[in-house]
Write a protein that holds these residues in place. Structure first.
Motif, PDB file in Angstrom:
ATOM      1  N   MET A 125     -51.136  46.075 -32.634  1.00 13.77           N
ATOM      2  CA  MET A 125     -50.463  44.774 -32.621  1.00 13.77           C
ATOM      3  C   MET A 125     -51.338  43.626 -33.125  1.00 13.77           C
ATOM      4  O   MET A 125     -50.854  42.514 -33.286  1.00 13.77           O
ATOM      5  N   LEU A 126     -52.605  43.859 -33.369  1.00 15.07           N
ATOM      6  CA  LEU A 126     -53.466  42.801 -33.882  1.00 15.07           C
ATOM      7  C   LEU A 126     -53.124  42.531 -35.342  1.00 15.07           C
ATOM      8  O   LEU A 126     -52.676  43.420 -36.070  1.00 15.07           O
ATOM      9  N   SER A 127     -53.369  41.316 -35.795  1.00 15.51           N
ATOM     10  CA  SER A 127     -52.930  40.894 -37.125  1.00 15.51           C
ATOM     11  C   SER A 127     -53.440  41.801 -38.238  1.00 15.51           C
ATOM     12  O   SER A 127     -52.735  42.059 -39.199  1.00 15.51           O
ATOM     13  N   ARG A 128     -54.667  42.277 -38.122  1.00 15.47           N
ATOM     14  CA  ARG A 128     -55.255  43.126 -39.150  1.00 15.47           C
ATOM     15  C   ARG A 128     -55.488  44.549 -38.635  1.00 15.47           C
ATOM     16  O   ARG A 128     -56.140  45.335 -39.298  1.00 15.47           O
ATOM     17  N   GLY A 129     -54.985  44.840 -37.456  1.00 15.43           N
ATOM     18  CA  GLY A 129     -55.228  46.156 -36.874  1.00 15.43           C
ATOM     19  C   GLY A 129     -56.708  46.367 -36.595  1.00 15.43           C
ATOM     20  O   GLY A 129     -57.236  47.461 -36.763  1.00 15.43           O
ATOM     21  N   GLN A 130     -57.392  45.306 -36.165  1.00 16.51           N
ATOM     22  CA  GLN A 130     -58.832  45.365 -35.965  1.00 16.51           C
ATOM     23  C   GLN A 130     -59.215  46.460 -34.980  1.00 16.51           C
ATOM     24  O   GLN A 130     -58.593  46.611 -33.937  1.00 16.51           O
ATOM     25  N   GLU A 131     -60.241  47.204 -35.343  1.00 15.68           N
ATOM     26  CA  GLU A 131     -60.772  48.254 -34.482  1.00 15.68           C
ATOM     27  C   GLU A 131     -62.286  48.213 -34.553  1.00 15.68           C
ATOM     28  O   GLU A 131     -62.852  47.913 -35.607  1.00 15.68           O
ATOM     29  N   THR A 145     -53.570  29.380 -37.754  1.00 17.16           N
ATOM     30  CA  THR A 145     -54.320  30.528 -37.246  1.00 17.16           C
ATOM     31  C   THR A 145     -54.258  31.685 -38.231  1.00 17.16           C
ATOM     32  O   THR A 145     -55.276  32.317 -38.529  1.00 17.16           O
ATOM     33  N   ASN A 146     -53.082  31.975 -38.767  1.00 22.73           N
ATOM     34  CA  ASN A 146     -52.944  33.063 -39.736  1.00 22.73           C
ATOM     35  C   ASN A 146     -53.763  32.812 -40.990  1.00 22.73           C
ATOM     36  O   ASN A 146     -54.338  33.747 -41.552  1.00 22.73           O
ATOM     37  N   ALA A 147     -53.825  31.575 -41.446  1.00 20.96           N
ATOM     38  CA  ALA A 147     -54.617  31.251 -42.632  1.00 20.96           C
ATOM     39  C   ALA A 147     -56.079  31.624 -42.403  1.00 20.96           C
ATOM     40  O   ALA A 147     -56.755  32.124 -43.310  1.00 20.96           O
ATOM     41  N   ILE A 148     -56.565  31.399 -41.200  1.00 20.92           N
ATOM     42  CA  ILE A 148     -57.953  31.734 -40.874  1.00 20.92           C
ATOM     43  C   ILE A 148     -58.117  33.242 -40.702  1.00 20.92           C
ATOM     44  O   ILE A 148     -59.009  33.855 -41.278  1.00 20.92           O
ATOM     45  N   LEU A 149     -57.243  33.857 -39.894  1.00 18.63           N
ATOM     46  CA  LEU A 149     -57.359  35.290 -39.614  1.00 18.63           C
ATOM     47  C   LEU A 149     -57.194  36.146 -40.863  1.00 18.63           C
ATOM     48  O   LEU A 149     -57.829  37.185 -40.997  1.00 18.63           O
ATOM     49  N   MET A 150     -56.334  35.722 -41.760  1.00 18.53           N
ATOM     50  CA  MET A 150     -55.991  36.558 -42.900  1.00 18.53           C
ATOM     51  C   MET A 150     -56.718  36.164 -44.187  1.00 18.53           C
ATOM     52  O   MET A 150     -56.519  36.803 -45.220  1.00 18.53           O
ATOM     53  N   ALA A 151     -57.588  35.153 -44.155  1.00 16.17           N
ATOM     54  CA  ALA A 151     -58.242  34.647 -45.364  1.00 16.17           C
ATOM     55  C   ALA A 151     -58.976  35.741 -46.136  1.00 16.17           C
ATOM     56  O   ALA A 151     -58.948  35.760 -47.364  1.00 16.17           O
ATOM     57  N   THR A 152     -59.629  36.644 -45.447  1.00 17.43           N
ATOM     58  CA  THR A 152     -60.387  37.696 -46.120  1.00 17.43           C
ATOM     59  C   THR A 152     -59.743  39.074 -45.983  1.00 17.43           C
ATOM     60  O   THR A 152     -60.379  40.081 -46.275  1.00 17.43           O
ATOM     61  N   ALA A 153     -58.490  39.109 -45.562  1.00 16.58           N
ATOM     62  CA  ALA A 153     -57.808  40.387 -45.343  1.00 16.58           C
ATOM     63  C   ALA A 153     -57.440  41.052 -46.671  1.00 16.58           C
ATOM     64  O   ALA A 153     -57.147  40.382 -47.653  1.00 16.58           O
ATOM     65  N   ALA A 154     -57.428  42.367 -46.645  1.00 16.06           N
ATOM     66  CA  ALA A 154     -57.079  43.138 -47.833  1.00 16.06           C
ATOM     67  C   ALA A 154     -55.576  43.165 -48.083  1.00 16.06           C
ATOM     68  O   ALA A 154     -55.140  43.509 -49.170  1.00 16.06           O
TER      69      ALA A 154
END
Length: 186
Positions: free
Chosen positions: A61-67, A165-174
Motif C-alpha cells: 500500500m505504500l506509494s512506491r511499494g517501499q521495502e 506530498t506525492n510530488a515529493i514522494l514520487m519525484a525520483t520514482a521509476a
C-alpha cells in the motif's frame, strides 16, 4: 515478516531530515495478527539507515511499494497488538511492516507523525500543524482550518496536501504510484 517499511530517502518515507520523527499509530479497529497488525524489529532503529528498494508491488500500500533491502527473520519480529483507542509509538528508523489482513473487518488506524520544528521537508513544502510551542523555523505551511466537515474547501485542502506530498514522494520514482490512497481524485 515481509521486508517492508517506510523509509526510502533520508531515513524516512516522507523525505524529512534529520530523522527525529515519531509516529503515533492509533487503532480505530482491532489491530491483531489476523488483521495484519504492525510488526517491528525491536532496537532496529539504532542501526541507522538501512537500504531500501521500490517494488511497486500491487500488494504493497505504500506509494512506491517501499521495502527494506535486508533480511529479517521471523524470530526477530514482534507483533504490536492494539485494540480500538490504543496506540503505538515508533521511531521512523524502526524496521516495521505488516502482513496482509485476513480478518473479516478492515484494519483501520490513524497515523500522526510528531517532529520538532527544526526538522525540514526535502523536495518541496508540505503542510504541518503545530502541536505546541513556537515554530521559529517555518519549514512547513499551515493548512487552513476546515470550514465544515467534508466541505469543498476542506476537500480542496486535502487534495493540495496529497499533490504536494506525492510530488515529493514520487519525484525520483521509476513509475507512477499504484497505491489507491496516493492517487489524486478528479
Amino acid at each position: 515478516m515481509k521486508n517492508s517499511c517506510p523509509g526510502t530517502r533520508i531515513s524516512t518515507y516522507w523525505g524529512l531530515e534529520p530523522p527525529e520523527i515519531t509516529t503515533a499509530w492509533i487503532a480505530l479497529t482491532p489491530s491483531v495478527p489476523e488483521s495484519g497488525c504492525l510488526r517491528v524489529v525491536p532496537g532496529s532503529h539504532t542501526q541507522g539507515q538501512v537500504a531500501h528498494v521500490d517494488s511497486f508491488a500491487e500488494t504493497n500500500m505504500l506509494s512506491r511499494g517501499q521495502e527494506i533491502a535486508v533480511d529479517v527473520t521471523e524470530d526477530e519480529a514482534q507483533d504490536i497488538e492494539l485494540q480500538p483507542g490504543e496506540m503505538s509509538l515508533h521511531h521512523v528508523r524502526l524496521v516495521h511492516g505488516s502482513e496482509p489482513n485476513r480478518a473479516r473487518y478492515p484494519r483501520v488506524g490513524f497515523a500522526v507523525r510528531y517532529i520538532p520544528t527544526h526538522v525540514r521537508q526535502n523536495g518541496g513544502r508540505t503542510f504541518a500543524v503545530l502541536a505546541r510551542g513556537r515554530d521559529d523555523y517555518r519549514h512547513f505551511d499551515s493548512p487552513p482550518r476546515p470550514d465544515a466537515a467534508l466541505s469543498p474547501a476542506a476537500w480542496d485542502t486535502h487534495q493540495e496536501s496529497l499533490r504536494r506530498t506525492n510530488a515529493i514522494l514520487m519525484a525520483t520514482a521509476a513509475q507512477e504510484t499504484a497505491a489507491p490512497g496516493h492517487r489524486l481524485k478528479g
